[in-house]
Design a protein around this motif. Sequence first.
Motif, PDB file in Angstrom:
ATOM      1  N   ASP A 148       0.801  -1.228   0.000  1.00  0.00           N
ATOM      2  CA  ASP A 148       0.000   0.000   0.000  1.00  0.00           C
ATOM      3  C   ASP A 148       0.835   1.280   0.000  1.00  0.00           C
ATOM      4  OD1 ASP A 148      -1.374  -2.303   0.915  1.00  0.00           O
ATOM      5  OD2 ASP A 148      -2.964  -1.082   1.763  1.00  0.00           O
ATOM      6  N   LEU A 149       1.872   1.324   0.840  1.00  0.00           N
ATOM      7  CA  LEU A 149       2.648   2.555   0.985  1.00  0.00           C
ATOM      8  C   LEU A 149       3.384   2.899  -0.303  1.00  0.00           C
ATOM      9  CD1 LEU A 149       3.812   4.895   2.575  1.00  0.00           C
ATOM     10  CD2 LEU A 149       5.501   3.327   3.564  1.00  0.00           C
ATOM     11  N   PHE A 150       4.003   1.924  -0.934  1.00  0.00           N
ATOM     12  CA  PHE A 150       4.729   2.191  -2.175  1.00  0.00           C
ATOM     13  C   PHE A 150       3.763   2.580  -3.299  1.00  0.00           C
ATOM     14  CE2 PHE A 150       8.186  -0.726  -0.425  1.00  0.00           C
ATOM     15  CZ  PHE A 150       8.973   0.336  -0.028  1.00  0.00           C
ATOM     16  N   LEU A 151       2.617   1.919  -3.356  1.00  0.00           N
ATOM     17  CA  LEU A 151       1.629   2.265  -4.376  1.00  0.00           C
ATOM     18  C   LEU A 151       1.086   3.674  -4.157  1.00  0.00           C
ATOM     19  CD1 LEU A 151      -0.290  -1.129  -4.604  1.00  0.00           C
ATOM     20  CD2 LEU A 151       1.288  -0.167  -6.301  1.00  0.00           C
ATOM     21  N   TYR A 152       0.888   4.033  -2.903  1.00  0.00           N
ATOM     22  CA  TYR A 152       0.407   5.382  -2.570  1.00  0.00           C
ATOM     23  C   TYR A 152       1.439   6.427  -2.985  1.00  0.00           C
ATOM     24  CZ  TYR A 152      -1.041   9.335   0.375  1.00  0.00           C
ATOM     25  OH  TYR A 152      -1.413  10.571   0.845  1.00  0.00           O
ATOM     26  N   ALA A 153       2.718   6.169  -2.679  1.00  0.00           N
ATOM     27  CA  ALA A 153       3.778   7.112  -3.049  1.00  0.00           C
ATOM     28  C   ALA A 153       3.839   7.298  -4.563  1.00  0.00           C
ATOM     29  CB  ALA A 153       5.118   6.621  -2.513  1.00  0.00           C
ATOM     30  N   ALA A 154       3.761   6.194  -5.303  1.00  0.00           N
ATOM     31  CA  ALA A 154       3.814   6.281  -6.769  1.00  0.00           C
ATOM     32  C   ALA A 154       2.630   7.069  -7.307  1.00  0.00           C
ATOM     33  CB  ALA A 154       3.833   4.874  -7.362  1.00  0.00           C
ATOM     34  N   GLU A 155       1.449   6.802  -6.750  1.00  0.00           N
ATOM     35  CA  GLU A 155       0.254   7.520  -7.199  1.00  0.00           C
ATOM     36  C   GLU A 155       0.380   9.012  -6.941  1.00  0.00           C
ATOM     37  OE1 GLU A 155      -4.594   7.613  -6.354  1.00  0.00           O
ATOM     38  OE2 GLU A 155      -3.278   6.321  -5.167  1.00  0.00           O
ATOM     39  N   VAL A 159       3.476   8.476 -11.033  1.00  0.00           N
ATOM     40  CA  VAL A 159       4.302   7.536 -11.798  1.00  0.00           C
ATOM     41  C   VAL A 159       3.714   6.128 -11.673  1.00  0.00           C
ATOM     42  CG1 VAL A 159       6.597   6.525 -12.065  1.00  0.00           C
ATOM     43  CG2 VAL A 159       6.364   8.935 -11.426  1.00  0.00           C
ATOM     44  N   ALA A 160       3.646   5.404 -12.777  1.00  0.00           N
ATOM     45  CA  ALA A 160       3.141   4.031 -12.762  1.00  0.00           C
ATOM     46  C   ALA A 160       4.096   3.135 -11.967  1.00  0.00           C
ATOM     47  CB  ALA A 160       2.998   3.504 -14.185  1.00  0.00           C
ATOM     48  N   PRO A 161       3.576   2.140 -11.234  1.00  0.00           N
ATOM     49  CA  PRO A 161       4.436   1.272 -10.417  1.00  0.00           C
ATOM     50  C   PRO A 161       5.577   0.627 -11.195  1.00  0.00           C
ATOM     51  CG  PRO A 161       2.147   0.912  -9.844  1.00  0.00           C
ATOM     52  CD  PRO A 161       2.141   1.842 -11.033  1.00  0.00           C
ATOM     53  N   GLU A 162       5.306   0.217 -12.425  1.00  0.00           N
ATOM     54  CA  GLU A 162       6.348  -0.477 -13.195  1.00  0.00           C
ATOM     55  C   GLU A 162       7.487   0.439 -13.623  1.00  0.00           C
ATOM     56  OE1 GLU A 162       2.904   0.442 -16.080  1.00  0.00           O
ATOM     57  OE2 GLU A 162       3.142  -0.269 -14.004  1.00  0.00           O
ATOM     58  N   LYS A 163       7.308   1.747 -13.448  1.00  0.00           N
ATOM     59  CA  LYS A 163       8.369   2.705 -13.769  1.00  0.00           C
ATOM     60  C   LYS A 163       9.098   3.200 -12.517  1.00  0.00           C
ATOM     61  CE  LYS A 163       9.254   4.062 -17.242  1.00  0.00           C
ATOM     62  NZ  LYS A 163      10.287   3.541 -18.179  1.00  0.00           N
ATOM     63  N   CYS A 164       8.823   2.536 -11.380  1.00  0.00           N
ATOM     64  CA  CYS A 164       9.449   2.913 -10.112  1.00  0.00           C
ATOM     65  C   CYS A 164      10.501   1.876  -9.706  1.00  0.00           C
ATOM     66  CB  CYS A 164       8.405   2.977  -8.992  1.00  0.00           C
ATOM     67  SG  CYS A 164       7.092   4.185  -9.251  1.00  0.00           S
ATOM     68  N   VAL A 165      11.495   2.338  -8.981  1.00  0.00           N
ATOM     69  CA  VAL A 165      12.453   1.440  -8.340  1.00  0.00           C
ATOM     70  C   VAL A 165      12.539   1.839  -6.869  1.00  0.00           C
ATOM     71  CG1 VAL A 165      14.478   2.874  -8.918  1.00  0.00           C
ATOM     72  CG2 VAL A 165      14.767   0.431  -8.414  1.00  0.00           C
ATOM     73  N   VAL A 178       8.092  -5.735  -4.073  1.00  0.00           N
ATOM     74  CA  VAL A 178       7.760  -6.792  -5.033  1.00  0.00           C
ATOM     75  C   VAL A 178       6.246  -6.898  -5.197  1.00  0.00           C
ATOM     76  CG1 VAL A 178       7.846  -9.282  -5.453  1.00  0.00           C
ATOM     77  CG2 VAL A 178       9.885  -8.095  -4.627  1.00  0.00           C
ATOM     78  N   ALA A 179       5.525  -6.839  -4.073  1.00  0.00           N
ATOM     79  CA  ALA A 179       4.063  -6.921  -4.120  1.00  0.00           C
ATOM     80  C   ALA A 179       3.453  -5.736  -4.866  1.00  0.00           C
ATOM     81  CB  ALA A 179       3.498  -6.985  -2.698  1.00  0.00           C
ATOM     82  N   ALA A 180       4.164  -4.605  -4.868  1.00  0.00           N
ATOM     83  CA  ALA A 180       3.682  -3.412  -5.574  1.00  0.00           C
ATOM     84  C   ALA A 180       3.999  -3.456  -7.066  1.00  0.00           C
ATOM     85  CB  ALA A 180       4.292  -2.156  -4.950  1.00  0.00           C
ATOM     86  N   GLY A 181       4.734  -4.478  -7.498  1.00  0.00           N
ATOM     87  CA  GLY A 181       5.092  -4.585  -8.904  1.00  0.00           C
ATOM     88  C   GLY A 181       6.234  -3.676  -9.309  1.00  0.00           C
ATOM     89  N   MET A 182       7.070  -3.318  -8.343  1.00  0.00           N
ATOM     90  CA  MET A 182       8.201  -2.429  -8.596  1.00  0.00           C
ATOM     91  C   MET A 182       9.511  -3.187  -8.537  1.00  0.00           C
ATOM     92  SD  MET A 182       6.987   0.777  -6.184  1.00  0.00           S
ATOM     93  CE  MET A 182       5.388   1.561  -6.435  1.00  0.00           C
ATOM     94  N   ASP A 183      10.504  -2.721  -9.267  1.00  0.00           N
ATOM     95  CA  ASP A 183      11.853  -3.236  -9.096  1.00  0.00           C
ATOM     96  C   ASP A 183      12.378  -2.784  -7.744  1.00  0.00           C
ATOM     97  OD1 ASP A 183      11.736  -4.380 -11.568  1.00  0.00           O
ATOM     98  OD2 ASP A 183      13.211  -3.065 -12.520  1.00  0.00           O
ATOM     99  N   VAL A 184      13.288  -3.555  -7.167  1.00  0.00           N
ATOM    100  CA  VAL A 184      13.812  -3.191  -5.849  1.00  0.00           C
ATOM    101  C   VAL A 184      15.303  -3.484  -5.795  1.00  0.00           C
ATOM    102  CG1 VAL A 184      13.054  -5.425  -4.910  1.00  0.00           C
ATOM    103  CG2 VAL A 184      13.578  -3.539  -3.364  1.00  0.00           C
TER     104      VAL A 184
END
Length: 214
Positions: A148-155, A159-165, A178-184
């Motif tokens: 939730d937190l990473f998705l909220y930050a991206a929103e 920026v779309a999740p797949e374009k975040c690291v 990983v659950a947010a669909g982001m590279d880490v």
Amino acid sequence: MRYDLVIFDNDGVLVDSEPISNTILAGYLTELGHPTSYEDSLRDYMGAAVHRVHDLILERSGQRLPADFDDVLHERVFAAFQRELQPMDGAVEVLEKLSGDGVAYCLASSGSHERIRVGHRKTGLDQWFTEDRVFSSQDVGRGKPAPDLFLYAAERMGVAPEKCVVVEDSPLGVQAAVAAGMDVLGFTAMTPAERLVGADQLFGDLRDLVDLLV
């Protein structure tokens, strides 16, 4: 640049707070009759919001922590931060480089907004993080390892999740990214590499981060 947004964890990535806060947490839990070593605290709570402490203690002991637990813990941690907290080695150089190159970045931390502000003022990192770049588990219903937190930050950053690291040093944080669909990118300064399962790459020096982002 492969990514449109770099999302930093705070504790243990930008500020050297994990040894301080986990020493205090372990001592306070032990004081309350829940024997906890520093190593136990790192294993169980590093990278987590404080509600995880309540949940695990209740699950393991059947006892609830005192109503003022959070306030006392935060008071002790903040006092120690004022005495001891330092930026992580290389953090300023990385932020200078990203800012100079026009790379978008933000922070997503399990810590409270107050904890983040106190730490950044003490270390001077507040100049790099305006309020609109700082996100806390307080802002969402569930902290890490939920995404939730990473998705909220991206929103919020547009920026779309797949374009975040995500730059993380805790197993819970890696799971959340990983659950947010982001590279880490897993930072191993304090965490053994084998505990950061799921990270796309591992690194041990913040100064190497910029090269990993390209």
